[in-house]
Design a protein around this motif. Sequence first.
Motif: not given
Length: 449
Positions: A103-114, A132-140
Motif C-alpha cells: 500500500k505505501p508503494l502504491l501510494g508513492a507511485a500513484a502520487y508521483t504519476g498524479a 516528453g519528460a512529464l509523459l515519461v514520469v507519469a507513464n512509468a
Amino acid sequence: MGIDTVRAGTAGEAAGRRREQRGWYFYDWACSVYSTSVLTVFLGPYLTSVARHAADADGYVHPLGIPVRAGSFFAYSVSLSVILAVVVMPLVGSAADRTGRKKPLLGAAAYTGAAATTGMFFLDGDRYLLGGALLVVANAAQSVAMMLYNSYLTQIAPPAERDAVSSRGWAFGYAAGSLVLVANLVLYSAHDSFGLTETAAVRVCLASAGLWWGVFTLVPLRRLRDRHTRVEGAAVTPGLRQLAATLRDMRRHPLTLAFLLAYLVYNDGIQTVISQASVYGSEELGLGQSTLITAVLLVQVLAVAGALAMGRLARVYGAKRTILGSLVAWTLTLGAGYFLPAGVPVWFFVLAAGIGLVLGGSQALSRSLFSHLVPAGKEAEYFSAYEMSDRGMSWLGPLLFGVTYQLSGSYRSAIISLVAFFVIGFALLARVPVRRAIEKAGNPVPDTI
C-alpha cells in the motif's frame, strides 16, 4: 453456538473482502482518467503540435541532439517511459512481496504519476521536452502503481470470483473515463464561454486528470490491507539480487511464461491502438478534437458494457476462449481502420464502437487469467512482468508505429503494421494449456477456465 460462531466469522470475512474489493475498484476509477483523457485523447495530438511548433524547417526536433520527426516524438516518449518502467517495476515488485507493504508503494507511485500529470498544465509554446519528460514520469509511475494494484487481485478475490471482480474493476475505470470525458468535451467545445483559449482548455483537461487521480486514490489507500506473506530472511536481499532470483524463478514456470509472452504480444497491440488512435484520427483522417473526444467517449461507454458482457461469456466458455475471440475481433477492427476515409467522422465512430466492445473484456479477462498462473506469495513480482505491457506502457508497438511513420510518412501504414501483434498473440495464446499451467503454479483450477 460453535456453528453460529463459524458462520458469523465467515460472513464477516466475506463482508471484509467485499469492502476491500470496492476499495480496489476505486483505484481503477482514479487512474483510468489519466489513461483516457491524457494518454488516449489530449496528449498525443497536443504534444505533437507542440513538437511541430519547435521543429526545424525539415519537421525535426532534436532532443539530446538526436533528429526525431515531430510526428514521432509522442510515440518515442511512450516507448522511453516503458524502458524506465522495466527497470523500476521488478525492483518495486520484489520489495512489495518481500515486505508485504504494497500500500505505501502504491501510494508513492500513484502520487508521483498524479503530480507529473498535473504539471502538464505548464506544457505550452515549444516546451516539447517538458511534455516528453512529464509523459515519461507519469507513464512509468502509472505502470508501477498498476502492477501493485493488479497484484492485490489474488488476495481480495477467491479463484471463482476473479473474472467477475476483474471485469468490474475495468468497468469502474471506463465509467470514470466516460464521466470526465463528458466534462472535458463541454470545457473544450465551449472554451470561449469559460474565458479560455483552445490551448488553455487542453492544458486544464490534462491537469484535471492528475488532480482526479490524486483525490480518488485516497479510497483504495484507506480500504486495502497489507499482508505479510514472505518474511523469512528475504528482507536483507538486495534489490538487484532479488530481481535476478525472480527471473530465475519464472523460468521454473514455463507455462506461466508462455501465457505472459502471448499477453505481452497482443496487449502491446491493444495499448498502441489506445495511445496512437487519436494521433491517427487527427493527423491522417483530419478529424477535429471534438470528434476525437466524442469517439473516445463512445469507446468508454461501450467498454463498460463490453467488460461486463465478456465476463459473463467467460463463465460459459472460459476466459481463454473468450480472449481468443476478442483477438479475432481486434484484428478485423484494425484492418477496417486502415480503409477509413479521411474527413468522415461517422466511420471513425463505427471503428470506436468496435474497439469499445472488445477493449475492456480482453484486458479484464487477461488480468484474471494471469492471476491464476502466479505462485502464491509472488504476486507483485510476477505482475511487474505482466504490467510491462499494460495501460499504454508497451514499447515495441509505439516504436514500430513511430518507425513505420518515420520511414513511410503515412499513419495508415503505421496503423496496419499493428495487426501483426494480434495475429502472433492469438497463435501464442492458443498453444498455452491453461489448466495445466494453473496446476503447475500450485493453484486450484476453477471449473471453467
